[in-house]
Design a protein around this motif. Structure first.
Motif, PDB file in Angstrom:
ATOM      1  N   MET A 125       0.869  -1.172   0.000  1.00  0.00           N
ATOM      2  CA  MET A 125       0.000   0.000   0.000  1.00  0.00           C
ATOM      3  C   MET A 125       0.905   1.221   0.000  1.00  0.00           C
ATOM      4  O   MET A 125       1.561   1.535   0.991  1.00  0.00           O
ATOM      5  CB  MET A 125      -0.932  -0.019   1.203  1.00  0.00           C
ATOM      6  N   ASP A 126       0.954   1.882  -1.150  1.00  0.00           N
ATOM      7  CA  ASP A 126       1.887   2.980  -1.355  1.00  0.00           C
ATOM      8  C   ASP A 126       1.146   4.308  -1.316  1.00  0.00           C
ATOM      9  O   ASP A 126       0.145   4.486  -2.000  1.00  0.00           O
ATOM     10  CB  ASP A 126       2.611   2.821  -2.692  1.00  0.00           C
ATOM     11  N   PHE A 127       1.665   5.240  -0.535  1.00  0.00           N
ATOM     12  CA  PHE A 127       1.031   6.545  -0.399  1.00  0.00           C
ATOM     13  C   PHE A 127       1.793   7.627  -1.145  1.00  0.00           C
ATOM     14  O   PHE A 127       1.427   8.807  -1.060  1.00  0.00           O
ATOM     15  CB  PHE A 127       0.933   6.926   1.080  1.00  0.00           C
ATOM     16  N   GLU A 128       2.842   7.227  -1.884  1.00  0.00           N
ATOM     17  CA  GLU A 128       3.679   8.222  -2.554  1.00  0.00           C
ATOM     18  C   GLU A 128       3.835   7.970  -4.048  1.00  0.00           C
ATOM     19  O   GLU A 128       3.905   8.901  -4.827  1.00  0.00           O
ATOM     20  CB  GLU A 128       5.064   8.257  -1.889  1.00  0.00           C
ATOM     21  N   ASP A 148      -1.397  -1.178  -4.241  1.00  0.00           N
ATOM     22  CA  ASP A 148      -2.535  -0.260  -4.128  1.00  0.00           C
ATOM     23  C   ASP A 148      -2.005   1.140  -3.812  1.00  0.00           C
ATOM     24  O   ASP A 148      -1.426   1.360  -2.744  1.00  0.00           O
ATOM     25  CB  ASP A 148      -3.487  -0.740  -3.030  1.00  0.00           C
ATOM     26  N   TYR A 149      -2.195   2.055  -4.758  1.00  0.00           N
ATOM     27  CA  TYR A 149      -1.780   3.441  -4.528  1.00  0.00           C
ATOM     28  C   TYR A 149      -2.914   4.187  -3.852  1.00  0.00           C
ATOM     29  O   TYR A 149      -4.060   4.200  -4.327  1.00  0.00           O
ATOM     30  CB  TYR A 149      -1.411   4.115  -5.847  1.00  0.00           C
ATOM     31  N   LEU A 164      -8.613   3.211   6.006  1.00  0.00           N
ATOM     32  CA  LEU A 164      -7.439   2.441   5.615  1.00  0.00           C
ATOM     33  C   LEU A 164      -7.610   0.974   5.977  1.00  0.00           C
ATOM     34  O   LEU A 164      -7.262   0.091   5.183  1.00  0.00           O
ATOM     35  CB  LEU A 164      -6.194   3.005   6.309  1.00  0.00           C
ATOM     36  N   PHE A 165      -8.150   0.702   7.154  1.00  0.00           N
ATOM     37  CA  PHE A 165      -8.344  -0.684   7.571  1.00  0.00           C
ATOM     38  C   PHE A 165      -9.272  -1.427   6.610  1.00  0.00           C
ATOM     39  O   PHE A 165      -9.025  -2.586   6.263  1.00  0.00           O
ATOM     40  CB  PHE A 165      -8.911  -0.737   8.989  1.00  0.00           C
ATOM     41  N   LEU A 219       3.670  -0.825   4.004  1.00  0.00           N
ATOM     42  CA  LEU A 219       3.057   0.502   4.000  1.00  0.00           C
ATOM     43  C   LEU A 219       4.172   1.516   3.782  1.00  0.00           C
ATOM     44  O   LEU A 219       5.093   1.617   4.594  1.00  0.00           O
ATOM     45  CB  LEU A 219       2.337   0.787   5.319  1.00  0.00           C
ATOM     46  N   ASP A 220       4.089   2.264   2.677  1.00  0.00           N
ATOM     47  CA  ASP A 220       5.173   3.163   2.292  1.00  0.00           C
ATOM     48  C   ASP A 220       4.599   4.519   1.848  1.00  0.00           C
ATOM     49  O   ASP A 220       4.002   4.617   0.783  1.00  0.00           O
ATOM     50  CB  ASP A 220       5.967   2.524   1.148  1.00  0.00           C
TER      51      ASP A 220
END
Length: 322
Positions: free
Chosen positions: A69-72, A101-102, A121-122, A139-140
Motif C-alpha cells: 500500500m503505497d502513499f507516494e 494499491d496506490y 485504511l483498515f 506501507l510506504d
C-alpha cells in the motif's frame, strides 16, 4: 540441598526470511513473523527497495503473497522503478502473488471529515489482503497518513491501532518511515510501537558515499547490533555483515619445511602450516629475502612449484600454498 531450578524450554521467535543477502543473517533468520517492522531512514536510503524485495522474495521464494500500500508512488511508477532490478510486478499481480494499491491522501479531505482515524485504511487494506490471501504487507510511507496532524495523542493512538490491526491479522509487515532530525522517525513515536526497527543511513564522508544498516531493536530475539555496510546495485540490495566474512573453512594441519633447519626447530621441528601466509619483516640487510629464497628452494627440492617475487619494501610475504 537447594532445589534445582526447572529448565525452561527456549522457544525461538518465528521469523519470515526476507531473501535479502546478509539481512537474514544479521537478523538471525529474517523479520518477526506476524509482527510489524519499522524501516526508517532519509530520502534515498533504500527503504522502498528493501520493502519491495521483502514482498517479491516472499511471493516468489517462500509462497507468501504480499500487499504493497503505497502513499507516494503510483502502481505504474513503482512497477517501472523496480523493473530494472528484474522484478516483474505486473506478472506477479496477474498471478495474484502481489497487489499494489496506490492511496492518495488529501489532507483537506481529512479535515472536512472531522476527527482523524484510520478506519478507511483498515477497510481498504482488509479487502486487499483477502483478495490475494496475503501474508506480507508493506506501507510506504507512514508520514503520508499523518501529514498535518499535530495532536501527538491522536498519532500515538492511531499508530497503536494500526500496528495492532496488522498483528491481529497475523501479517508480517514493513512500515517505512522518514528519519527525523533528532529521532529515528519524523514523529519519534513509531519506533516505540514497532517490535523490530531497522535504520538505513546513506552518508557522504570526504566525497565517498557509503550506506549503513543497523538493527536498532528486535524484541524477543538476539540480533546483530553493529552498523553493517550494504550495497544497492542491479541485483538489488545486499547487506555485508561481518559474520558473513568469517573464516569458516577448515584449517590445514600439515606442515611445510622452511628450508632452514634451525627455523623449523623453532616451530616444533615442522615448519610453517600449509595454506597459511607468513610475514617476514625487518630492516635492510636482516635476511628477509634469504629466508624467502630458502623457502622457495626447499619447495623446489620437494618437487613443488614456487614463485619468488622481489620487492623493494622492508618485508617479505611467504605463501605456503594450500
Amino acid at each position: 540441598m537447594p532445589r534445582a531450578k526447572p529448565k525452561v524450554a527456549r522457544i525461538p521467535l518465528p521469523k519470515a526470511p526476507t531473501g535479502i543477502q546478509g539481512l537474514d543473517e544479521v537478523t538471525g533468520g529474517g523479520l518477526p513473523r506476524g509482527r510489524v517492522t519499522l524501516v526508517c531512514g532519509s530520502a534515498g536510503s533504500g527503504k522502498s527497495l528493501l520493502a519491495m524485495e521483502f514482498l517479491v522474495h516472499g511471493a516468489v521464494r517462500y509462497g507468501e503473497p504480499g500487499v504493497c500500500m503505497d502513499f507516494e508512488e503510483t502502481e505504474e511508477k513503482l512497477t517501472a522503478n523496480v523493473a530494472s532490478l528484474g522484478f516483474d510486478l505486473r506478472e506477479l499481480t496477474k498471478r495474484k502473488k502481489l497487489l499494489v494499491d496506490y492511496v492518495f491522501v488529501d489532507r483537506s479531505q481529512i479535515a472536512e471529515a472531522g476527527e482523524f482515524n484510520l478506519d478507511g485504511l483498515f477497510i481498504r487494506l482488509d479487502h486487499a489482503v483477502k483478495t490475494i490471501k496475503a501474508k506480507r504487507v508493506v506501507l510506504d510511507s507512514i508520514e503520508a497518513l499523518f501529514i498535518g496532524i499535530p495532536d501527538e495523542a491522536i498519532l500515538r493512538a492511531e499508530l497503536q491501532r494500526l500496528f495492532r490491526w496488522l498483528e491481529e491479522h497475523k501479517l508480517t509487515a514493513i512500515v517505512n518511515g522518514e528519519a527525523g532530525i533528532h529521532t529515528l522517525t519524523r514523529h519519534g513515536l513509531e519506533e516505540y510501537v514497532a517490535d523490530c526497527v531497522i535504520s538505513l543511513d546513506h552518508r557522504v564522508t570526504e566525497q565517498i558515499s557509503t550506506r549503513r544498516l543497523r538493527v536498532v531493536k528486535y524484541r524477543g530475539t538476539s540480533h546483530g547490533t553493529d552498523e553493517y555496510p550494504f550495497l544497492i546495485d542491479e541485483d538489488g540490495l545486499s547487506v555485508v555483515p561481518i559474520t558473513s566474512l568469517a573464516l569458516t573453512h577448515k584449517a590445514l594441519m600439515d606442515r611445510i619445511a622452511t628450508g632452514i633447519p634451525a627455523l623449523d626447530e623453532m616451530m616444533e621441528g615442522k615448519g610453517f602450516f600449509r595454506g597459511s601466509s607468513v610475514l617476514v619483516t625487518g630492516t635492510a640487510g636482516t635476511g628477509k629475502s634469504s629466508v624467502a629464497a630458502n623457502f622457495c628452494a626447499a619447495a623446489c627440492a620437494r618437487g613443488e612449484p614456487a614463485r619468488f617475487s622481489a620487492t623493494c619494501a622492508r618485508w617479505a610475504l611467504i605463501w605456503t600454498g594450500g
